[in-house]
Design a protein around this motif. Sequence first.
Motif, PDB file in Angstrom:
ATOM      1  N   VAL A   1       0.835  -1.205   0.000  1.00 44.63           N
ATOM      2  CA  VAL A   1       0.000   0.000   0.000  1.00 44.63           C
ATOM      3  C   VAL A   1       0.864   1.248   0.000  1.00 44.63           C
ATOM      4  CG1 VAL A   1      -1.988  -1.042   1.154  1.00 44.63           C
ATOM      5  CG2 VAL A   1      -0.147  -0.041   2.530  1.00 44.63           C
ATOM      6  N   GLU A   2       0.259   2.320  -0.473  1.00 40.72           N
ATOM      7  CA  GLU A   2       0.806   3.655  -0.320  1.00 40.72           C
ATOM      8  C   GLU A   2      -0.080   4.409   0.667  1.00 40.72           C
ATOM      9  OE1 GLU A   2       0.790   4.758  -4.512  1.00 40.72           O
ATOM     10  OE2 GLU A   2       2.985   4.570  -4.515  1.00 40.72           O
ATOM     11  N   GLN A   3       0.324   5.631   0.964  1.00 46.26           N
ATOM     12  CA  GLN A   3      -0.382   6.427   1.960  1.00 46.26           C
ATOM     13  C   GLN A   3      -1.867   6.549   1.640  1.00 46.26           C
ATOM     14  OE1 GLN A   3       1.537   9.983   3.936  1.00 46.26           O
ATOM     15  NE2 GLN A   3       0.204  11.043   2.490  1.00 46.26           N
ATOM     16  N   SER A   4      -2.198   6.769   0.384  1.00 44.95           N
ATOM     17  CA  SER A   4      -3.599   6.975  -0.003  1.00 44.95           C
ATOM     18  C   SER A   4      -4.452   5.740   0.242  1.00 44.95           C
ATOM     19  CB  SER A   4      -3.688   7.391  -1.475  1.00 44.95           C
ATOM     20  OG  SER A   4      -3.113   6.397  -2.313  1.00 44.95           O
ATOM     21  N   ASP A   5      -3.857   4.550   0.143  1.00 44.63           N
ATOM     22  CA  ASP A   5      -4.616   3.317   0.383  1.00 44.63           C
ATOM     23  C   ASP A   5      -5.008   3.197   1.853  1.00 44.63           C
ATOM     24  OD1 ASP A   5      -4.302   2.228  -2.332  1.00 44.63           O
ATOM     25  OD2 ASP A   5      -2.200   2.054  -1.777  1.00 44.63           O
ATOM     26  N   VAL A   6      -4.085   3.561   2.744  1.00 44.23           N
ATOM     27  CA  VAL A   6      -4.392   3.547   4.175  1.00 44.23           C
ATOM     28  C   VAL A   6      -5.499   4.552   4.469  1.00 44.23           C
ATOM     29  CG1 VAL A   6      -3.478   3.894   6.495  1.00 44.23           C
ATOM     30  CG2 VAL A   6      -2.034   2.851   4.738  1.00 44.23           C
ATOM     31  N   PHE A   7      -5.378   5.751   3.891  1.00 40.40           N
ATOM     32  CA  PHE A   7      -6.391   6.783   4.126  1.00 40.40           C
ATOM     33  C   PHE A   7      -7.773   6.305   3.687  1.00 40.40           C
ATOM     34  CE2 PHE A   7      -3.350  10.701   3.828  1.00 40.40           C
ATOM     35  CZ  PHE A   7      -2.666  10.225   4.924  1.00 40.40           C
ATOM     36  N   GLU A   8      -7.845   5.675   2.534  1.00 43.00           N
ATOM     37  CA  GLU A   8      -9.140   5.252   2.003  1.00 43.00           C
ATOM     38  C   GLU A   8      -9.815   4.233   2.921  1.00 43.00           C
ATOM     39  OE1 GLU A   8     -11.033   3.159  -2.041  1.00 43.00           O
ATOM     40  OE2 GLU A   8      -8.878   3.542  -1.887  1.00 43.00           O
ATOM     41  N   ALA A   9      -9.047   3.242   3.397  1.00 45.71           N
ATOM     42  CA  ALA A   9      -9.628   2.206   4.253  1.00 45.71           C
ATOM     43  C   ALA A   9     -10.066   2.779   5.598  1.00 45.71           C
ATOM     44  CB  ALA A   9      -8.608   1.087   4.468  1.00 45.71           C
ATOM     45  N   VAL A  10      -9.185   3.547   6.222  1.00 45.48           N
ATOM     46  CA  VAL A  10      -9.486   4.074   7.554  1.00 45.48           C
ATOM     47  C   VAL A  10     -10.623   5.090   7.500  1.00 45.48           C
ATOM     48  CG1 VAL A  10      -8.549   5.426   9.477  1.00 45.48           C
ATOM     49  CG2 VAL A  10      -7.165   3.643   8.406  1.00 45.48           C
ATOM     50  N   GLU A  11     -10.593   5.944   6.491  1.00 42.79           N
ATOM     51  CA  GLU A  11     -11.611   6.991   6.395  1.00 42.79           C
ATOM     52  C   GLU A  11     -13.002   6.398   6.231  1.00 42.79           C
ATOM     53  OE1 GLU A  11     -12.115  10.930   3.600  1.00 42.79           O
ATOM     54  OE2 GLU A  11     -10.093  10.312   4.236  1.00 42.79           O
ATOM     55  N   SER A  12     -13.117   5.319   5.463  1.00 43.07           N
ATOM     56  CA  SER A  12     -14.440   4.721   5.272  1.00 43.07           C
ATOM     57  C   SER A  12     -14.975   4.145   6.576  1.00 43.07           C
ATOM     58  CB  SER A  12     -14.380   3.625   4.195  1.00 43.07           C
ATOM     59  OG  SER A  12     -13.619   2.506   4.633  1.00 43.07           O
ATOM     60  N   VAL A  13     -14.107   3.494   7.366  1.00 43.43           N
ATOM     61  CA  VAL A  13     -14.536   2.891   8.633  1.00 43.43           C
ATOM     62  C   VAL A  13     -14.909   3.966   9.646  1.00 43.43           C
ATOM     63  CG1 VAL A  13     -13.768   1.547  10.624  1.00 43.43           C
ATOM     64  CG2 VAL A  13     -13.248   0.762   8.311  1.00 43.43           C
TER      65      VAL A  13
END
Length: 628
Positions: free
Chosen positions: A275-287
């Motif tokens: 993952v890159e930074q944006s992938d972490v943001f996408e998963a966490v932000e949705s939860v």
Amino acid sequence: METLHDRPMYDIPGHVAKDEWHPHMKMSWMAMHRYRSHTCGQLRKADAGLDARVSGWLHNRRNLGGVLFVDLRDHYGIVQLVAHPGSDAFESLSNIRKETVVCVSGAVLARSSENVNPNQPTGEIEILADTVEVLGPADPLPFSVFPEDPVSEEKRLTHRFLDLRRGQMHRNIMLRSAVIRSLRTRMLDLGFTEFQTPILSATSPEGARDYLVPSRVYPGRFYALPQAPQQFKQLMMVAGFDRYFQIAPCFRDEDSRADRSPGEFYQLDIEMSFVEQSDVFEAVESVITDVFREFAPHRETTSPYPHITYRDALLRYGTDKPDLRAHLELVDVSDVFATSEFRAFAGRHVRALAVPDTAGQPRSFFDQMEALAVARGAKGLAWVRFDDDGKVTGPIAKFLADDEVQALGGAVKATGGTAVFLNAGDPAEVSKIMSEVRVQASKRTGRFDEDAFRFCWIVDFPMYEMDDDGRIEFSHNPFSMPQGGLEALRTKDPLDILAWQYDIVCNGIELSSGAIRNHSPEVMFKAFEIAGYPAERVEQEFGGMLRAFQLGAPPHGGIAPGVDRIVMLLADEPNIREVIAFPLNQNAQDLLMGAPTEISAERLAELHLKIDRKPPRPAGTPGATTPA
């Protein structure tokens, strides 16, 4: 606005519904369960005519014209009992203390329309008490459960089991349970797998003191309770598990504050491979967004979250934990006063806060802002107000040259009626002071979104910082990947190197830090070398990580939002101890169980320990121990 505090104690999103406890059944008392046929929150008007048995705590009692009304409370709610003079139930219920646990049997009656209580789910019925059995008598109470009178935190924590019976605390703890269940479900739905990591491990430089556990088998050696499962979750990625999460207990020996509990806390620990930074943001932000919308539907939660660099956050908000509910922003106006004849500003770092449309604000508003700044350590707070012609009035207006007034107005985009607060000095101190002035000025001028959750990502943290002794140290997570990789570590000034590190912030509270991790042994050695760790020490303290990275490690990253802080925000509580069932107090003491406790000489000998009861010497004095 309704809050969770206004709801019945069982009425929390995600909690078991009040009519799901077990089916309604009409039965004789002899055939009933020993303690209850229904819960105290279960009965409804349709149940009138049933025989019921309920058990719970005597919550409240009222004698109205000779008829006794008793509120009986259990985990699920409150039901009203009624007893008439002359009955055995009347005598029993009249004489027992509040918070006594009783089992009551009787007939369910429909209340007359004028006696219905619309504020209780069971408000259309009552139970005509026939038999009363005392299951658990109560001594005189140290404080009242109902009504919830103010009581010291010391007394509440000493009798926490009693404090948890109060409606607000019961709701908070049930909310916590429901939030954790929702977080877990959403993580599983996103393809994450839950794993457990060790509690007894080795010490790690996470930025706080470890809690140490002496080894009985290995004299002079210690385990450490994990400050976070940092190394283990990274090793899970190296092991090939791809998406990990855990509701993880963490332990840090650090001081208490309103949004931090000393001792232990829980976090939604997350790690992801490839993952890159944006992938972490996408998963966490949705939860996180979905959880906040689920448990606080009456408050606005906006998404996507803005990304703010660490440097911009300090300049615009005065903090890397900005409260974006406040609309006002700070402006660096140091250049305006670089050659000023006003000695208080000349050549210094100067930050301005522009507040539009203050023509109607009384002088007390300006005095209050100055008092706030002084309370935070400022010597004062200067201000001017622009009129429609671009001129200024105020305490320092006479000290400013015309070109400085013009430049200041342009920098802050002033219009007629704009007030500008100014503070000068050390950049860090000015930021700290003006960040609070910004929030309070926003609140007092109607530029603050009270009923909202405003999230943001703070990005581009510096990899290193300089301590008071001039030494370079890690500013964030030591296992982070530097932006630019090994080349940046070799060629850049350490203080100019940025890291793939990020924080998630909500309403001025940091929920979590995270990072894209370094997975290269070469980068790891160099990164720690800059922070003063020789290769031998890195191998000694992080040998497991190094061996893992040398045998094929994927790019990976993660984050760990704090569960306690999430619940604190959702419960609208100002103090994190209000959402933890059994917290330590501000001095890291468990007043209920008496921890920390003294250990017997025999046990100390078994652990190869001796107690030196001399107070520790202050840091910096001869003979004082300096942490490595």
